[in-house]
Motif scaffolding. Structure first.
Motif, PDB file in Angstrom:
ATOM      1  N   LEU A 176       0.720  -1.497  -0.258  1.00 40.67           N
ATOM      2  CA  LEU A 176      -0.084   0.094  -0.367  1.00 40.67           C
ATOM      3  C   LEU A 176       0.609   0.933  -0.037  1.00 40.67           C
ATOM      4  CD1 LEU A 176      -2.674   1.405   0.191  1.00 40.67           C
ATOM      5  CD2 LEU A 176      -2.840   1.039   3.089  1.00 40.67           C
ATOM      6  N   LEU A 177       2.022   1.124   0.857  1.00 40.19           N
ATOM      7  CA  LEU A 177       2.670   2.123   1.013  1.00 40.19           C
ATOM      8  C   LEU A 177       3.256   2.446  -0.060  1.00 40.19           C
ATOM      9  CD1 LEU A 177       5.024   4.606   2.350  1.00 40.19           C
ATOM     10  CD2 LEU A 177       5.900   2.784   2.922  1.00 40.19           C
ATOM     11  N   GLN A 178       3.937   1.598  -1.260  1.00 37.57           N
ATOM     12  CA  GLN A 178       4.809   2.140  -2.145  1.00 37.57           C
ATOM     13  C   GLN A 178       3.106   2.503  -3.476  1.00 37.57           C
ATOM     14  OE1 GLN A 178       6.903  -1.817  -3.109  1.00 37.57           O
ATOM     15  NE2 GLN A 178       8.081  -1.853  -1.831  1.00 37.57           N
ATOM     16  N   GLU A 179       2.519   1.892  -3.336  1.00 40.00           N
ATOM     17  CA  GLU A 179       1.483   1.709  -4.163  1.00 40.00           C
ATOM     18  C   GLU A 179       1.447   3.934  -4.202  1.00 40.00           C
ATOM     19  OE1 GLU A 179      -1.933  -0.431  -4.134  1.00 40.00           O
ATOM     20  OE2 GLU A 179      -1.265  -2.117  -4.677  1.00 40.00           O
ATOM     21  N   THR A 180       0.788   3.864  -2.880  1.00 36.75           N
ATOM     22  CA  THR A 180       0.757   4.938  -2.321  1.00 36.75           C
ATOM     23  C   THR A 180       1.775   6.557  -2.946  1.00 36.75           C
ATOM     24  OG1 THR A 180      -0.351   4.257  -0.782  1.00 36.75           O
ATOM     25  CG2 THR A 180       0.092   7.038  -0.627  1.00 36.75           C
ATOM     26  N   GLN A 181       2.957   5.923  -2.657  1.00 35.29           N
ATOM     27  CA  GLN A 181       4.144   6.805  -2.919  1.00 35.29           C
ATOM     28  C   GLN A 181       4.052   6.877  -4.985  1.00 35.29           C
ATOM     29  OE1 GLN A 181       7.058   4.279  -1.403  1.00 35.29           O
ATOM     30  NE2 GLN A 181       7.258   6.009   0.554  1.00 35.29           N
ATOM     31  N   ALA A 182       3.570   5.681  -5.210  1.00 32.78           N
ATOM     32  CA  ALA A 182       4.258   5.682  -7.010  1.00 32.78           C
ATOM     33  C   ALA A 182       2.629   6.979  -7.714  1.00 32.78           C
ATOM     34  CB  ALA A 182       3.389   4.659  -7.246  1.00 32.78           C
ATOM     35  N   ASN A 183       1.231   6.727  -6.797  1.00 32.27           N
ATOM     36  CA  ASN A 183       0.423   7.613  -7.638  1.00 32.27           C
ATOM     37  C   ASN A 183       0.373   8.843  -6.992  1.00 32.27           C
ATOM     38  OD1 ASN A 183      -1.277   5.752  -8.192  1.00 32.27           O
ATOM     39  ND2 ASN A 183      -2.142   5.541  -6.307  1.00 32.27           N
ATOM     40  N   ILE A 184       1.573   9.393  -5.694  1.00 28.44           N
ATOM     41  CA  ILE A 184       1.784  10.717  -6.196  1.00 28.44           C
ATOM     42  C   ILE A 184       3.206  11.599  -6.461  1.00 28.44           C
ATOM     43  CG2 ILE A 184       2.964  12.632  -4.117  1.00 28.44           C
ATOM     44  CD1 ILE A 184       1.633  11.117  -1.885  1.00 28.44           C
ATOM     45  N   GLU A 185       3.390  10.267  -6.709  1.00 26.21           N
ATOM     46  CA  GLU A 185       4.758  10.721  -8.082  1.00 26.21           C
ATOM     47  C   GLU A 185       4.124  11.271  -9.738  1.00 26.21           C
ATOM     48  OE1 GLU A 185       7.541   7.391  -8.063  1.00 26.21           O
ATOM     49  OE2 GLU A 185       8.302   8.329  -5.596  1.00 26.21           O
ATOM     50  N   LYS A 186       2.704  10.604  -9.676  1.00 30.07           N
ATOM     51  CA  LYS A 186       2.303  10.383 -10.558  1.00 30.07           C
ATOM     52  C   LYS A 186       1.638  11.494 -10.896  1.00 30.07           C
ATOM     53  CE  LYS A 186       1.699   5.180 -12.041  1.00 30.07           C
ATOM     54  NZ  LYS A 186       0.578   4.152 -12.402  1.00 30.07           N
ATOM     55  N   LEU A 187       1.112  12.363 -10.134  1.00 29.66           N
ATOM     56  CA  LEU A 187       0.428  13.577  -9.427  1.00 29.66           C
ATOM     57  C   LEU A 187       1.129  14.249  -9.929  1.00 29.66           C
ATOM     58  CD1 LEU A 187      -2.476  12.086  -6.791  1.00 29.66           C
ATOM     59  CD2 LEU A 187      -2.530  12.792 -10.018  1.00 29.66           C
ATOM     60  N   VAL A 188       2.224  14.191  -9.385  1.00 35.38           N
ATOM     61  CA  VAL A 188       3.338  15.490  -9.188  1.00 35.38           C
ATOM     62  C   VAL A 188       4.022  15.588 -10.497  1.00 35.38           C
ATOM     63  CG1 VAL A 188       5.734  16.126  -8.245  1.00 35.38           C
ATOM     64  CG2 VAL A 188       3.937  15.467  -6.181  1.00 35.38           C
ATOM     65  N   SER A 189       4.408  14.275 -11.184  1.00 38.70           N
ATOM     66  CA  SER A 189       4.960  15.134 -12.362  1.00 38.70           C
ATOM     67  C   SER A 189       4.296  15.960 -13.571  1.00 38.70           C
ATOM     68  CB  SER A 189       5.866  13.370 -12.456  1.00 38.70           C
ATOM     69  OG  SER A 189       4.736  12.909 -13.244  1.00 38.70           O
ATOM     70  N   ARG A 190       2.906  15.131 -13.268  1.00 39.16           N
ATOM     71  CA  ARG A 190       1.891  15.457 -14.615  1.00 39.16           C
ATOM     72  C   ARG A 190       0.962  17.340 -13.731  1.00 39.16           C
ATOM     73  NH1 ARG A 190      -1.652   9.737 -14.735  1.00 39.16           N
ATOM     74  NH2 ARG A 190      -0.080   8.854 -15.342  1.00 39.16           N
ATOM     75  N   GLN A 191       2.131  17.378 -12.566  1.00 42.94           N
ATOM     76  CA  GLN A 191       1.208  18.703 -12.450  1.00 42.94           C
ATOM     77  C   GLN A 191       2.490  20.084 -13.779  1.00 42.94           C
ATOM     78  OE1 GLN A 191       1.515  19.579  -8.421  1.00 42.94           O
ATOM     79  NE2 GLN A 191      -0.318  19.014  -8.184  1.00 42.94           N
ATOM     80  N   ILE A 192       1.653  20.775 -13.963  1.00 43.84           N
ATOM     81  CA  ILE A 192       2.292  22.156 -14.711  1.00 43.84           C
ATOM     82  C   ILE A 192       2.740  23.603 -13.398  1.00 43.84           C
ATOM     83  CG2 ILE A 192       2.129  24.213 -16.418  1.00 43.84           C
ATOM     84  CD1 ILE A 192       0.445  21.846 -17.464  1.00 43.84           C
ATOM     85  N   PHE A 193       3.946  23.234 -13.241  1.00 39.52           N
ATOM     86  CA  PHE A 193       4.307  24.797 -12.931  1.00 39.52           C
ATOM     87  C   PHE A 193       4.079  25.988 -13.338  1.00 39.52           C
ATOM     88  CE2 PHE A 193       6.005  20.548 -10.623  1.00 39.52           C
ATOM     89  CZ  PHE A 193       5.400  21.065  -9.369  1.00 39.52           C
TER      90      PHE A 193
END
Length: 66
Positions: free
Chosen positions: A49-66
């Motif tokens: 669950l921790l690994q899946e959560t980290q992967a989801n957060i990394e996906k969301l962060v990488s798709r954000q436009i600054f």
């Protein structure tokens, strides 16, 4: 029926009940083991669950436009 026969029948009945209760306790203990996840399984689930959560957060962060 004599007193001896009655006592013998009562002892047999008590032994049968005792054996039934012992088997029932064993059955319930085994069922409880199957219902409760083991500690290693729980740890693996938490790790997954921790690994899946980290992967989801990394996906969301990488798709954000600054």
């Amino acid at each position: 029926m004599s007193l001896y026969t009655t006592q013998t029948n009562n002892e047999i009945f008590r032994e049968d009940i005792s054996e039934y209760v012992a088997q029932l306790q064993l059955h319930m203990a085994l069922q409880a083991r199957n219902l409760v996840p083991s500690l290693t399984h729980t740890h693996d689930s938490r790790q997954q669950l921790l690994q899946e959560t980290q992967a989801n957060i990394e996906k969301l962060v990488s798709r954000q436009i600054f």
